[in-house]
Design an enzyme around this catalytic site. Structure first.
Site, PDB file in Angstrom:
ATOM      1  N   HIS A 152       1.199  13.264  -6.611  1.00 31.26           N
ATOM      2  CA  HIS A 152       0.686  12.365  -5.566  1.00 31.26           C
ATOM      3  C   HIS A 152       1.597  11.135  -5.426  1.00 31.26           C
ATOM      4  O   HIS A 152       1.140  10.026  -5.147  1.00 31.26           O
ATOM      5  CB  HIS A 152      -0.740  11.938  -5.940  1.00 31.26           C
ATOM      6  CG  HIS A 152      -1.668  11.738  -4.771  1.00 31.26           C
ATOM      7  ND1 HIS A 152      -2.651  12.631  -4.436  1.00 31.26           N
ATOM      8  CD2 HIS A 152      -1.786  10.733  -3.868  1.00 31.26           C
ATOM      9  CE1 HIS A 152      -3.336  12.179  -3.387  1.00 31.26           C
ATOM     10  NE2 HIS A 152      -2.815  11.031  -3.025  1.00 31.26           N
TER      11      HIS A 152
ATOM     12  N   TYR B 180       0.846  -1.204   0.000  1.00 29.19           N
ATOM     13  CA  TYR B 180       0.000   0.000   0.000  1.00 29.19           C
ATOM     14  C   TYR B 180       0.880   1.253   0.000  1.00 29.19           C
ATOM     15  O   TYR B 180       0.627   2.221  -0.716  1.00 29.19           O
ATOM     16  CB  TYR B 180      -0.920  -0.016   1.218  1.00 29.19           C
ATOM     17  CG  TYR B 180      -1.583   1.314   1.492  1.00 29.19           C
ATOM     18  CD1 TYR B 180      -2.491   1.857   0.594  1.00 29.19           C
ATOM     19  CD2 TYR B 180      -1.280   2.046   2.647  1.00 29.19           C
ATOM     20  CE1 TYR B 180      -3.084   3.101   0.829  1.00 29.19           C
ATOM     21  CE2 TYR B 180      -1.868   3.270   2.890  1.00 29.19           C
ATOM     22  CZ  TYR B 180      -2.760   3.796   1.980  1.00 29.19           C
ATOM     23  OH  TYR B 180      -3.347   5.020   2.206  1.00 29.19           O
TER      24      TYR B 180
HETATM   25  C1  LIG Z   1       0.328   5.604   1.269  1.00 31.70           C
HETATM   26  C2  LIG Z   1       0.063   6.993   0.788  1.00 31.70           C
HETATM   27  C3  LIG Z   1      -1.117   7.620   1.148  1.00 31.70           C
HETATM   28  C4  LIG Z   1      -1.343   8.944   0.738  1.00 31.70           C
HETATM   29  N1  LIG Z   1      -2.469   9.590   1.170  1.00 31.70           N
HETATM   30  C5  LIG Z   1      -2.651  10.899   0.835  1.00 31.70           C
HETATM   31  C6  LIG Z   1      -3.758  11.628   1.368  1.00 31.70           C
HETATM   32  O1  LIG Z   1      -4.543  11.117   2.149  1.00 31.70           O
HETATM   33  N2  LIG Z   1      -3.895  12.920   0.973  1.00 31.70           N
HETATM   34  C7  LIG Z   1      -3.022  13.531   0.108  1.00 31.70           C
HETATM   35  O2  LIG Z   1      -3.181  14.714  -0.215  1.00 31.70           O
HETATM   36  N3  LIG Z   1      -1.956  12.854  -0.375  1.00 31.70           N
HETATM   37  C8  LIG Z   1      -1.739  11.572  -0.024  1.00 31.70           C
HETATM   38  N4  LIG Z   1      -0.652  10.908  -0.486  1.00 31.70           N
HETATM   39  C9  LIG Z   1       0.314  11.619  -1.342  1.00 31.70           C
HETATM   40  C10 LIG Z   1       1.387  12.290  -0.483  1.00 31.70           C
HETATM   41  O3  LIG Z   1       0.852  13.347   0.248  1.00 31.70           O
HETATM   42  C11 LIG Z   1       2.530  12.812  -1.347  1.00 31.70           C
HETATM   43  O4  LIG Z   1       2.006  13.610  -2.382  1.00 31.70           O
HETATM   44  C12 LIG Z   1       3.371  11.687  -1.944  1.00 31.70           C
HETATM   45  O5  LIG Z   1       3.537  10.649  -1.012  1.00 31.70           O
HETATM   46  C13 LIG Z   1       4.728  12.216  -2.353  1.00 31.70           C
HETATM   47  O6  LIG Z   1       5.481  11.213  -2.941  1.00 31.70           O
HETATM   48  P1  LIG Z   1       6.570  10.326  -2.136  1.00 31.70           P
HETATM   49  O7  LIG Z   1       5.809   9.322  -1.357  1.00 31.70           O
HETATM   50  O8  LIG Z   1       7.348   9.702  -3.234  1.00 31.70           O
HETATM   51  O9  LIG Z   1       7.356  11.260  -1.263  1.00 31.70           O
HETATM   52  C14 LIG Z   1      -0.392   9.594  -0.076  1.00 31.70           C
HETATM   53  C15 LIG Z   1       0.794   8.957  -0.421  1.00 31.70           C
HETATM   54  C16 LIG Z   1       1.037   7.669   0.022  1.00 31.70           C
HETATM   55  C17 LIG Z   1       2.340   7.022  -0.332  1.00 31.70           C
END
Ligand SMILES: Cc1cc2nc3c(=O)[nH]c(=O)nc-3n(C[C@H](O)[C@H](O)[C@H](O)COP(=O)(O)O)c2cc1C
Length: 381
Positions: free
Chosen positions: A281, A30
């Site tokens: 994202h 996940y």
């Molecule tokens: C497991 C997971 C859940 C995430 N849930 C959200 C969320 O609830 N809201 C949101 O704006 N971004 C969410 N994101 C995106 C992160 O805020 C962010 O944009 C992203 O993780 C950045 O990339 P990185 O994981 O490579 O640093 C999620 C990312 C991951 C990995």
């Protein structure tokens, strides 16, 4: 910096490797997964690797300063903790540990609307470093109550995510039956009992729930229905009119997350955004998405005078943070890196992840002979 932890985990790749051994496969997948065929995820890495920096070895810069000032506040580092939903699946109380670390190290912590920690608890731990991410609910009363709670908890920076108009297609999660609460299958039971640290910590903390959303969602209709209710409640498409409504009802800084084009950047700022997070994202929504680092400089050139430009996606080291800063970001967020940190090291993981990223960033600045993070664009090739 904790030397004992350092001997176990000296970079984010180490944290990821340890996390993989400590948490069940459905939780790890996940976290680490992208969407569809992981092309956007892979491209984030590929594009970051195309950014090169040129040292100025004869520069007279002896002290380096990694602090970052935005929205009138100075943070110790230009690195923030990105919002992550279902955080308690990766490690119980993950968001609390991260919020504590953000406060201790004076960096921003952004709580997701769908994290498994409530606004009030996260704000208590992160204190003035608390930012809140909103997936705007369709229901206006629910929306304004969430904003009221965030404001009351002391939040000054509201992050509105605009890049989830559709549930993404994530084959791993589909196969693993990942949902809140997790669908119980023989496979998930096996994965749980073979990861006793996670199983015990989860048993102690209780099954993760969407704490912020609890007051609004009917949980009496069975578990599956609850998950559906949440998806329904938060599936508002965020267009300009929704952004303007939120702008009118939020008096703090409004930050729009999920910007990948100059047009969207301009619209968001015209709607009253004070800041933008250029992001795909983490490659989890659109597999053909452009990588933020490919568009960041153009967005910065166009809107940098009118809004605070920030970025995320694909950060796996302090070197990557330097790359984003060099292309114009003033704050760089990481999602997975911090989740691997807490999955690997529990309550110590948030602080250790900050230590790693910040030490690596500092080393890059020293090596470049660059005095501070805002001078990094001058070192871009
Ligand atoms: C497991 C997971 C859940 C995430 N849930 C959200 C969320 O609830 N809201 C949101 O704006 N971004 C969410 N994101 C995106 C992160 O805020 C962010 O944009 C992203 O993780 C950045 O990339 P990185 O994981 O490579 O640093 C999620 C990312 C991951 C990995």
């Amino acid at each position: 910096m904790n030397e004992k932890l350092l001997s176990r985990a000296a970079n984010i790749a180490d944290l990821k490797r340890i996390a993989k051994t400590r948490i069940p496969a459905f939780a790890f997948e996940y976290l680490m997964g992208g969407c569809n065929d992981d092309r956007a995820l892979t491209n984030n890495r590929h594009q970051l690797d195309q950014i090169f920096l040129q040292p100025r070895n004869l520069n007279h810069a002896t002290v380096v300063d990694t602090s970052a000032t935005l929205f009138g506040r100075t943070y110790d580092s230009p690195i923030g903790i990105a919002p992550v939903g279902l955080s308690g699946v990766a490690w119980p109380r993950a968001s609390e540990f991260q919020a504590q670390a953000a406060h201790k190290h004076n960096i921003p912590f952004v709580l997701s609307s769908v994290a498994t920690t409530s606004i009030e608890t996260a704000a208590r731990h992160a204190k003035e470093n608390f930012w809140f991410q909103l997936y705007p609910p369709r229901d206006l009363e629910m929306r304004s109550d969430m904003l009221r709670r965030a404001r009351y908890a002391g939040c000054e920076n509201l992050v509105v995510t605009v890049d989830v108009p559709s549930l993404s297609w994530r084959p791993r999660d589909i196969k693993n039956g990942l949902a809140i609460p997790p669908r119980i299958s023989l496979k998930s039971v096996y994965q749980t009992i073979t990861h006793p640290h996670w199983a015990i910590a989860t048993a102690k903390a209780g099954m993760p729930e969407f704490e912020t959303l609890k007051p609004y969602i009917n949980t009496s209709q069975g578990l599956k229905k609850t998950a559906q209710n949440i998806r329904h409640a938060l599936r508002e498409i965020v267009d300009e009119s929704v952004l303007r409504q939120i702008r009118d009802s939020w008096h703090g800084n409004l930050i729009v997350k999920g910007i990948l084009s100059i047009d969207d950047a301009r619209s968001a700022v015209d709607c009253g955004a004070d800041g933008l997070i250029v992001s795909n994202h983490g490659g989890r929504q659109l597999d053909a998405a452009v990588s933020p680092i490919q568009v960041l400089s153009d967005i910065k050139d166009e809107l940098g005078e009118r809004a605070v430009i920030m970025a995320d996606s694909g950060v796996e080291s302090g070197v990557d943070v330097a790359r984003y800063l060099a292309c114009g970001a003033r704050m760089v967020f990481a999602g997975r890196a911090f989740m691997y940190g807490v999955s690997a090291l529990g309550r110590y993981g948030g602080a250790h992840t900050i230590d790693i990223l910040n030490s690596e960033l500092r080393q890059v600045l020293e090596q470049l002979r660059c005095p501070n993070t805002s001078a990094l664009p001058d070192y871009l090739t």
